[in-house]
Design a protein around this motif. Structure first.
Motif, short mmCIF file in Angstrom:
data_model
loop_
_atom_site.label_atom_id
_atom_site.label_comp_id
_atom_site.label_asym_id
_atom_site.label_seq_id
_atom_site.Cartn_x
_atom_site.Cartn_y
_atom_site.Cartn_z
N GLN B 322 -2.11 22.91 0.75
CA GLN B 322 -1.84 23.59 2.01
C GLN B 322 -0.51 24.35 1.94
O GLN B 322 -0.41 25.48 2.41
CB GLN B 322 -1.82 22.58 3.16
N ARG B 326 -0.07 28.38 2.38
CA ARG B 326 0.82 28.94 3.40
C ARG B 326 1.88 29.84 2.76
O ARG B 326 2.13 30.94 3.23
CB ARG B 326 1.49 27.82 4.19
N ARG B 327 2.46 29.35 1.68
CA ARG B 327 3.52 30.13 1.03
C ARG B 327 2.99 31.49 0.58
O ARG B 327 3.65 32.50 0.75
CB ARG B 327 4.10 29.35 -0.14
N VAL B 330 2.28 33.74 3.72
CA VAL B 330 3.47 34.16 4.47
C VAL B 330 4.37 35.05 3.61
O VAL B 330 4.77 36.13 4.03
CB VAL B 330 4.26 32.94 4.99
N ALA B 331 4.62 34.61 2.38
CA ALA B 331 5.60 35.33 1.55
C ALA B 331 5.07 36.71 1.14
O ALA B 331 5.84 37.64 1.00
CB ALA B 331 5.96 34.51 0.32
N PRO B 337 -1.46 36.23 10.43
CA PRO B 337 -0.92 34.87 10.52
C PRO B 337 -1.99 33.85 10.18
O PRO B 337 -3.17 34.07 10.46
CB PRO B 337 -0.50 34.75 11.98
N VAL B 338 -1.58 32.77 9.56
CA VAL B 338 -2.56 31.80 9.08
C VAL B 338 -2.43 30.47 9.83
O VAL B 338 -1.34 30.05 10.18
CB VAL B 338 -2.41 31.58 7.55
N ARG B 339 -3.57 29.87 10.09
CA ARG B 339 -3.59 28.51 10.62
C ARG B 339 -4.25 27.64 9.57
O ARG B 339 -5.34 27.96 9.07
CB ARG B 339 -4.40 28.46 11.92
N ILE B 340 -3.58 26.57 9.18
CA ILE B 340 -4.08 25.74 8.08
C ILE B 340 -4.39 24.35 8.60
O ILE B 340 -3.51 23.67 9.14
CB ILE B 340 -3.05 25.71 6.93
N VAL B 341 -5.62 23.94 8.46
CA VAL B 341 -6.07 22.68 9.05
C VAL B 341 -6.64 21.78 7.97
O VAL B 341 -7.41 22.22 7.13
CB VAL B 341 -7.20 22.94 10.09
N ALA B 356 -7.47 29.63 8.33
CA ALA B 356 -8.15 30.52 9.26
C ALA B 356 -7.25 31.68 9.65
O ALA B 356 -6.07 31.48 9.97
CB ALA B 356 -8.56 29.73 10.51
N PRO B 358 -6.91 35.11 12.15
CA PRO B 358 -7.50 35.76 13.32
C PRO B 358 -7.72 37.25 13.07
O PRO B 358 -7.21 37.81 12.09
CB PRO B 358 -6.43 35.54 14.40
N SER B 360 -7.05 40.97 13.18
CA SER B 360 -5.75 41.65 13.16
C SER B 360 -5.95 43.08 12.71
O SER B 360 -6.25 43.34 11.54
CB SER B 360 -4.80 40.91 12.22
N PRO B 362 -3.73 45.48 12.29
CA PRO B 362 -2.84 45.96 11.22
C PRO B 362 -3.27 45.48 9.83
O PRO B 362 -2.88 46.06 8.83
CB PRO B 362 -1.47 45.35 11.59
N ARG B 422 -1.68 27.13 -8.32
CA ARG B 422 -1.21 28.23 -7.48
C ARG B 422 -1.93 29.56 -7.79
O ARG B 422 -2.45 30.19 -6.87
CB ARG B 422 0.30 28.40 -7.58
#
Lengths: 386, 464
Positions: B322, B326-327, B330-331, B337-341, B356, B358, B360, B362, B422
């Motif tokens: 996870q 995310r890294r 984001v990086a 934007p990410v939602r990690i479940v 997940a 949404p 977007s 852009p 990775r």
């Protein structure tokens, strides 16, 4: 404080930019976790409405310190800082305008607050006042009293409030229900960017009793590659010892994070004063200021270390945050929300200090940073020595 | 052994090397020079002539077969004059690998290994297992360009139960370089069973090449300690100046469980990749991040405890996955934007993660994108894992849906390591976003194009 306020539309994600241009004739409640951009959106929304002709508006915040914080953003956006006011100032101005004199106001914070809103209620009732403002924008709206929300609603055509119920730290009845009823639509921000993952994990461990909330770790979009986050808790002999440890870290942090706000907060003012005294006798003395919630001095990059109580630090954010004197956290009625609110002020480095027992729920939450103990063998029970 | 003058009309020269059961001499006949292996008379006395001749027969079955990396068998049998049993082989003047281990240039390791694997595979295709692959049985040219697999003395045809010399399954080969199942003679007498032994031995040679030390070097005495090491100790293979894939290949080959070894390694794993991206930075990161694998041996009888350990390990690796997702999201600045479940999974060794994204504008994403990564721990002590992935663009918000098998891709299988996992996750995320953007870039088409993504450009380790 660089990078505090968004510079252009590209800095926003769609769920944020969607909110700025919502219809001007409707009221909205925006909920969102710490770091989801609520305060910044509030300011952009205010400016957007003002530019659209709705100049009779007020942005209401809780403290003078927050007011000056927003004023810096207002300057960046060419928004009139005089439209940003504190709750107390808003109340006093209104009473003054209608010739109500305040002579017997109590000194105690909670009592004074009840007194002022009572006076407003009387005024509004006698004068049949309503819709004095085009719009009132409320920051940290979870901390208002239901009576205050009713007055804001009655005196402005529309409301635009941002809130997070987990950050309610003042005593008094919960207003979230009134807020929901006072608006046409409630929107929720999902994503947040301020707090590093380790800080989110602690925040989640602190709020796992509240099943309704999405864990912060899930929706964090903090850039961990750019600045790896860290949480540390240490136990000390005395508050003076805590201060000594904090000074050591601050010396390094001033070099590591130039131009960024570094915070030192305590639950109790008496502990803050002890730490302030130790810091004043140290080499970082010229770089530190003791902040009260009613002072509005702007941020000075040469004195980036701010000391304040946890309550006064509400709504602010710091690259590195030191929370000391936690042995007295248990004395506060809203202690869970108070510590949640405090830790989510930290962006990257969070250190917690105590020189006594901390509340069990906090100790339990901090165990997530300890390695899982290996299952002991029977022989281990006999001690290490042979 | 005292050198005889003549064996089967071969004039015996200087001894080239001696083993437990035989000595190899230089030998010449009719102007050609060869190597001759002559078996010790005592060994023949001990195990019987028939058994020894059966072995030689097996070796002679390779007569006339040629492979550039396998020693050529020329002749053999029982000398009518001396009664000695012998095998004549191609004479290779190069030193054996054991003596020059420390001199092998790092960049030659993979080609040498690939050559040995080719020779082993050649044997397998002839239905034969070498069973004694180790540095002492490998000749290496002075320029380290050419390796030859020697000593076919304990080769064995696969799947023939009744061998005269193996009525009792006593240990043959070399303990130090044997996988645990071969040590206990529990190997399966099938092509898979012997391939598992071969992979282990190739892995042990690779271990030696990488670490410049014999496997279990620090263990010599007592013998029982070495047995224990073969059975239980996981050798540490690590080096910063070696491609990460090669280090992992060694670790995967040295898995204690033969079935797991075969899941992680295939003949293709030994091939020198045609393009290799330098991975120094990754390696440094990996070494920094390396964590000791869970070494406590699990008591299989205590299921609850085992499940708890496995579940804990799965949770730990899931958290790592996870973090990596995310890294990257984001990086890179390329993702919405990410939602990690983390999703619940019944099996303790399994854990599923959903990323997940949404809608977007852009990011040219007009329908929500979801990417699932399912972790399965294949082996706890060595932390061997498998990652399955699938992805969808859909307005349906359900988080636990799973597609039919064809849309699930196996994206990784091997020892868990951030430096390797990775890039696998990067590949997955970018492939998913790219496919999703192509499908949903035009908002009008979004409705028609909801569904599972093909993840077409991802390699499936099962195809290798």
């Amino acid at each position: 404080m660089e990078n505090t306020w968004w510079v252009g539309p590209d800095d926003l994600i769609p769920e944020q930019s969607d909110l700025i241009e919502l219809p001007a004739d409707k009221s909205f409640l925006i909920k969102g976790p710490p770091g989801s951009g609520k305060t910044n959106l509030l300011l952009l929304r205010a400016n957007f409405l003002a530019l659209g002709g709705h100049v009779n508006l007020r942005v209401v915040v809780f403290t003078r310190m927050l007011q000056s914080f927003l004023a810096a953003g207002a300057k960046q956006y060419d928004f009139k800082a005089s439209r940003i006011t504190t709750l107390t100032k808003w109340e006093q101005d209104l009473l003054f305008q209608y010739g109500v004199t305040i002579v017997d106001a109590p000194q105690d914070f909670e009592k004074r607050r009840e007194y002022l809103i009572g006076k407003i209620e009387q005024l509004v009732e006698t004068r049949k006042l309503e819709d004095l403002y085009d719009v009132t924008l409320l920051d940290e709206a979870q901390d208002y009293l239901p009576s205050e929300i009713r007055m804001f609603r009655r005196l402005s055509k529309t409301l635009f409030a941002v809130a997070d119920s987990r950050q309610k730290i003042y005593e008094g009845e919960d207003c979230m229900e009134q807020l929901s009823e006072a608006v046409d639509t409630t929107r929720t921000l999902q994503f947040h960017h301020r707090c590093g993952i380790e800080i989110c994990r602690l925040a989640d461990a602190l709020t796992k009793d509240r099943a309704a909330h999405t864990p912060m770790e899930e929706t964090s979009n903090y850039d961990e590659d750019a600045r790896p986050s860290q949480v540390k808790y240490t136990l000390h002999q005395s508050v003076e010892d805590e201060a000594g440890a904090i000074i050591g870290h601050l010396i390094l942090q001033m070099k590591a994070y130039p131009g960024e706000l570094l915070g030192v907060v305590c639950p109790k003012n008496e502990d803050l004063q002890i730490i302030w005294k130790v810091i004043q006798e140290s080499e970082i003395a010229p770089h530190a200021v003791l902040r009260r919630s009613d002072d509005d001095a702007p941020f000075d990059p040469d004195a980036p270390i701010w000391l304040s109580t946890m309550h006064s630090f509400k709504g602010l954010e710091a690259r590195a945050l030191h929370i000391a004197g936690l042995a007295k956290l248990g004395r506060f009625p809203n202690q869970r929300n108070l510590i949640f609110t405090a830790i989510t002020r930290a962006k990257t480095a969070l250190r917690l200090y105590s020189s006594g027992d901390i509340p069990d729920f906090l100790a339990q939450a901090l165990t997530i940073f300890e390695p899982q103990p290996a299952k002991p063998k029977i022989a281990d029970a006999f001690g290490k020595k042979k | 052994m005292k050198a005889p003058l003549n064996v089967a009309q071969w004039i015996i020269g200087e001894p080239l090397g001696a083993g437990k059961s035989a000595t190899v001499f230089r030998a010449s006949r009719d102007g050609t020079t060869r190597a001759i292996k002559i078996f010790e008379p005592e060994i023949i006395e001990k195990y019987g002539k028939a058994a020894q001749l059966a072995r030689v027969e097996r070796e002679l079955s390779l007569k006339g077969l040629r492979h550039p990396h396998l020693v050529e068998i020329i002749d053999g049998g029982e000398c009518p004059d001396t009664g000695l049993i012998y095998v004549v082989m191609e004479l290779i003047e190069s030193p054996n690998l054991a003596t020059v281990l420390a001199d092998v240039p790092r960049e030659r390791i993979w080609p040498i290994l690939a050559q040995l694997a080719e020779a082993s595979r050649f044997l397998e295709e002839k239905g034969i297992a070498h069973r004694d692959i180790k540095p002492d049985n490998i000749a290496i040219s002075k320029d380290f360009s050419h390796a030859t697999l020697l000593d076919l003395g304990v080769i064995r045809p696969v799947g023939i139960a009744e061998l005269t010399d193996e009525t009792q399954r006593y240990f043959i080969g070399t303990l130090r370089y044997s996988p645990p199942e071969f040590l206990l003679r529990e190997e399966l007498d099938t092509p898979d069973g012997w391939r598992a032994v071969t992979f282990y031995q190739l892995g042990a040679v690779l271990h030696d090449l990488i670490t410049q030390n014999r496997i279990f070097e620090d263990i010599t005495e007592p013998y029982a300690r070495l047995v224990q090491a073969v059975e239980r100790d996981i050798p540490v293979v690590a080096a910063a100046d070696i491609p990460a894939d090669l280090v992992f290949l060694a670790r995967n080959c040295l898995q204690k469980k033969p079935d797991l070894r075969l899941q992680l390694v295939s003949w293709k794993s030994f091939e020198v990749p045609t393009i290799r991206v330098p991975r120094i930075a990754d390696l440094k990161e990996r070494i920094r991040q390396r964590r000791l694998p869970l070494t406590n041996t699990l008591d299989a009888s205590d299921t609850a405890e085992r499940n708890q350990v496995v579940r804990q390990k799965a949770a730990e690796i899931q958290s790592q996955i996870q973090g990596l997702i995310r890294r990257e999201c984001v990086a890179s600045g390329l993702f919405p934007p990410v939602r990690i479940v983390g999703l619940q999974d019944q099996a303790p060794e399994s854990a599923c993660t959903l990323a997940a994204f949404p809608v977007s504008a852009p990011h040219s994403l007009s329908t929500p994108l979801r990417v699932w990564v399912r972790l399965k721990i294949l082996d706890v002590p060595s932390v061997a894992i498998q990652l399955d992935a699938w992805a969808s663009v859909s307005n349906d918000a359900s988080e636990t849906t799973m597609p039919d098998t064809p849309a699930i891709k196996v994206v990784f299988r091997g020892a868990n390591d951030e430096a390797v996992v990775r890039p696998v996750l990067q590949q997955l995320l970018y492939t998913a976003l790219d496919e999703a953007q192509q499908l949903t870039a035009l908002p009008d088409q979004a409705k028609a194009t909801e569904g599972w993504l093909a993840l077409a450009t991802l390699d499936d380790p099962r195809d290798q």
